[in-house]
Design an enzyme around this catalytic site. Structure first.
Site, PDB file in Angstrom:
ATOM      1  NE  ARG A 165      -4.134  -1.825   0.354  1.00 23.52           N
ATOM      2  CZ  ARG A 165      -4.177  -3.108   0.005  1.00 23.52           C
ATOM      3  NH1 ARG A 165      -3.137  -3.677  -0.587  1.00 23.52           N
ATOM      4  NH2 ARG A 165      -5.253  -3.827   0.228  1.00 23.52           N
ATOM      5  CB  SER A 237      -8.707  -1.852   4.325  1.00 22.76           C
ATOM      6  OG  SER A 237      -9.009  -3.132   3.845  1.00 22.76           O
ATOM      7  CD  GLU A 333      -5.708   0.820   2.412  1.00 19.75           C
ATOM      8  OE1 GLU A 333      -5.776   1.188   1.229  1.00 19.75           O
ATOM      9  OE2 GLU A 333      -6.369  -0.111   2.893  1.00 19.75           O
TER      10      GLU A 333
HETATM   11  N1  EPU Z   1     -10.558 -10.966  10.249  1.00 19.24           N
HETATM   12  C1  EPU Z   1     -11.282 -11.081  11.412  1.00 19.24           C
HETATM   13  N2  EPU Z   1     -12.358 -10.259  11.600  1.00 19.24           N
HETATM   14  C2  EPU Z   1     -12.742  -9.356  10.688  1.00 19.24           C
HETATM   15  C3  EPU Z   1     -12.008  -9.232   9.503  1.00 19.24           C
HETATM   16  C4  EPU Z   1     -10.911 -10.046   9.305  1.00 19.24           C
HETATM   17  O1  EPU Z   1     -10.966 -11.882  12.278  1.00 19.24           O
HETATM   18  O2  EPU Z   1     -13.735  -8.669  10.936  1.00 19.24           O
HETATM   19  C5  EPU Z   1      -9.414 -11.864  10.024  1.00 19.24           C
HETATM   20  C6  EPU Z   1      -9.817 -13.204   9.466  1.00 19.24           C
HETATM   21  O3  EPU Z   1      -9.074 -14.169  10.144  1.00 19.24           O
HETATM   22  C7  EPU Z   1      -9.359 -13.195   8.044  1.00 19.24           C
HETATM   23  C8  EPU Z   1      -8.216 -12.209   8.073  1.00 19.24           C
HETATM   24  O4  EPU Z   1      -8.542 -11.292   9.103  1.00 19.24           O
HETATM   25  O5  EPU Z   1      -8.920 -14.449   7.657  1.00 19.24           O
HETATM   26  C9  EPU Z   1      -8.039 -11.482   6.775  1.00 19.24           C
HETATM   27  O6  EPU Z   1      -9.251 -10.864   6.388  1.00 19.24           O
HETATM   28  P1  EPU Z   1      -9.563 -10.546   4.859  1.00 19.24           P
HETATM   29  O7  EPU Z   1      -9.280 -11.694   3.997  1.00 19.24           O
HETATM   30  O8  EPU Z   1     -10.948  -9.957   4.795  1.00 19.24           O
HETATM   31  O9  EPU Z   1      -8.482  -9.463   4.463  1.00 19.24           O
HETATM   32  P2  EPU Z   1      -7.856  -8.216   5.214  1.00 19.24           P
HETATM   33  O10 EPU Z   1      -6.457  -8.538   5.585  1.00 19.24           O
HETATM   34  O11 EPU Z   1      -8.770  -7.731   6.283  1.00 19.24           O
HETATM   35  C10 EPU Z   1      -6.839  -7.201   3.028  1.00 19.24           C
HETATM   36  C11 EPU Z   1      -6.862  -5.902   2.287  1.00 19.24           C
HETATM   37  C12 EPU Z   1      -8.166  -5.735   1.512  1.00 19.24           C
HETATM   38  C13 EPU Z   1      -8.322  -6.896   0.558  1.00 19.24           C
HETATM   39  C14 EPU Z   1      -8.288  -8.198   1.358  1.00 19.24           C
HETATM   40  C15 EPU Z   1      -8.341  -9.418   0.489  1.00 19.24           C
HETATM   41  C16 EPU Z   1      -5.472  -4.396   3.597  1.00 19.24           C
HETATM   42  C17 EPU Z   1      -5.431  -3.202   4.498  1.00 19.24           C
HETATM   43  N3  EPU Z   1      -6.689  -4.802   3.211  1.00 19.24           N
HETATM   44  O12 EPU Z   1      -7.844  -7.133   4.022  1.00 19.24           O
HETATM   45  O13 EPU Z   1      -8.084  -4.537   0.756  1.00 19.24           O
HETATM   46  O14 EPU Z   1      -9.522  -6.813  -0.178  1.00 19.24           O
HETATM   47  O15 EPU Z   1      -7.056  -8.263   2.132  1.00 19.24           O
HETATM   48  O16 EPU Z   1      -7.101  -9.600  -0.120  1.00 19.24           O
HETATM   49  O17 EPU Z   1      -4.412  -4.929   3.260  1.00 19.24           O
HETATM   50  C18 EPU Z   1      -8.573  -2.226   0.842  1.00 19.24           C
HETATM   51  O18 EPU Z   1      -7.363  -2.021   0.844  1.00 19.24           O
HETATM   52  O19 EPU Z   1      -9.404  -1.274   0.877  1.00 19.24           O
HETATM   53  C19 EPU Z   1      -9.076  -3.582   0.853  1.00 19.24           C
HETATM   54  C20 EPU Z   1     -10.383  -3.863   0.954  1.00 19.24           C
END
Ligand code: EPU
Length: 337
Positions: A165, A237, A333
């Protein structure tokens, strides 16, 4: 000569749907118009802001300056060989329209980035990423205009200094350039990346792994977790996933056996901020006109008519809770203006 709109309402130009205005608003559809707009801004000695799809910004007050909205369109094939195609794309092209176009042509590289809101011009700025893929994996070149001397620039992938990012456009070149075109290299020999989360499970439901199905699987997963900005104001995010010492994970595992994390190197891991926020008790909570999304705690939402400041205050409280409970600092972010 390009004429700006005055006291222009930005509600439709930011996905949080914050009701604010810009003193001046220039919509530029060519590099020539962009240069004219910059000249006028300089002549008036006012501050400026570049606004793409408005999907990663939070306005906290009216903008007393000039907004430049690049609306440069066009998708041009600049290279075509046995292995790949290179497309030079205008900064104003809607991101998902580009992804849909490339997938329909059988070209690989952008499918995991399906349905990300925003425009092409923003893709290199924060190196957008999802489901194991980042924009930097396909970006070959970024072109635009330097604001100080109005000259054209062209940076290759290495010069863009991409990171999680992050890029040179958020650091050394912050506020100094406007991106007009991005060139992507898309492969004719697909290496589909499907290891992330439950992508494989979703692909199974769709009947197997192919380019079109990867796009559809990503769309299906995003639709179940992420709110549609047209229905509920949000900017994806809100925080970055923090980089922490692996020792912290070992400590956390004593209390939480299922701590999710992504290894970065031998010593450091990325912790999902959404997990930290959920464990801090914020998931699904509403405070006045704003709240934490019920299905993805990393997304802060506006239930209509929220002031940007309310979102900032909520973010502040969340950061405090996560700091108290985990001793981890969350970095935003989203750009707060
Ligand atoms: N999780 C929770 N609770 C929640 C959300 C997430 O426990 O409410 C845990 C879960 O264990 C899950 C893990 O977090 O397995 C990862 O969650 P998720 O796959 O939804 O991805 P993220 O790490 O929260 C990142 C990006 C997203 C992108 C997703 C999918 C960042 C800041 N965000 O989110 O990007 O869509 O991965 O690859 O790196 C964005 O940047 O706006 C965005 C949406």
């Amino acid at each position: 000569m390009i004429t700006p709109h005055k006291d222009f309402n930005l509600k439709q130009y930011n996905t949080f749907g914050i009701d604010v205005t810009a003193a001046l608003f220039f919509e530029v559809s060519t590099s020539k118009e962009l240069i004219e707009a910059i000249q006028q801004i300089k002549a008036n000695g006012i501050k400026h802001l570049i606004l793409g799809g408005g999907s990663n910004i939070l306005f906290t007050s009216n903008y007393i300056g000039a907004i430049i909205h690049p609306a440069i369109v066009g998708i041009d094939k600049v290279t075509d060989n046995d292995d790949y195609v290179e497309l030079r794309v205008g900064a104003g092209v809607e991101w998902d329209a580009l992804v849909e176009h490339t997938v329909s042509m059988g070209l690989c590289g952008l499918e995991n980035l399906s349905l990300i809101p925003g425009t092409v011009g923003a893709s290199p700025i924060q190196n957008i990423g999802a489901y194991g893929v980042e924009a930097k994996d396909t970006i070959e070149k970024v072109e635009g205009i330097y604001i100080d001397n109005l000259e054209h620039f062209s940076l290759n992938k290495q010069e863009c200094k991409f990171d999680y990012r992050d890029s040179i456009f958020k650091n050394k070149l912050k506020g100094k350039v406007v991106v007009t075109h991005v060139t992507y290299r898309l492969s004719k020999r697909c290496n589909l990346i499907t290891h992330y989360g439950n992508l494989e499970v979703e692909l199974e439901k769709l009947g197997g792994k192919n380019l079109q199905n990867v796009r559809q699987a990503v769309i299906n997963i995003r639709n179940t977790k992420l709110p549609d900005p047209k229905e509920l104001g949000n900017a994806g995010s809100f925080f970055k996933n923090p980089l922490v010492d692996i020792k912290l994970v070992e400590e956390l595992q004593e209390k939480y056996t299922q701590v999710p994390f992504y290894p970065v190197n031998d010593n450091m891991v990325k912790l999902p901020a959404g997990w930290l926020i959920e464990k801090s008790g914020w998931k699904g909570k509403r405070v006045g006109n704003v709240g934490v999304h019920k299905d993805q705690a990393l997304v802060l939402v506006s239930f209509g008519n929220a002031a940007g400041q309310e979102v900032v205050e909520l973010a502040h409280q969340i950061r405090q809770s996560v700091m108290e409970l985990f001793n981890v600092s969350l970095e935003m972010e989203v750009n707060v203006v």
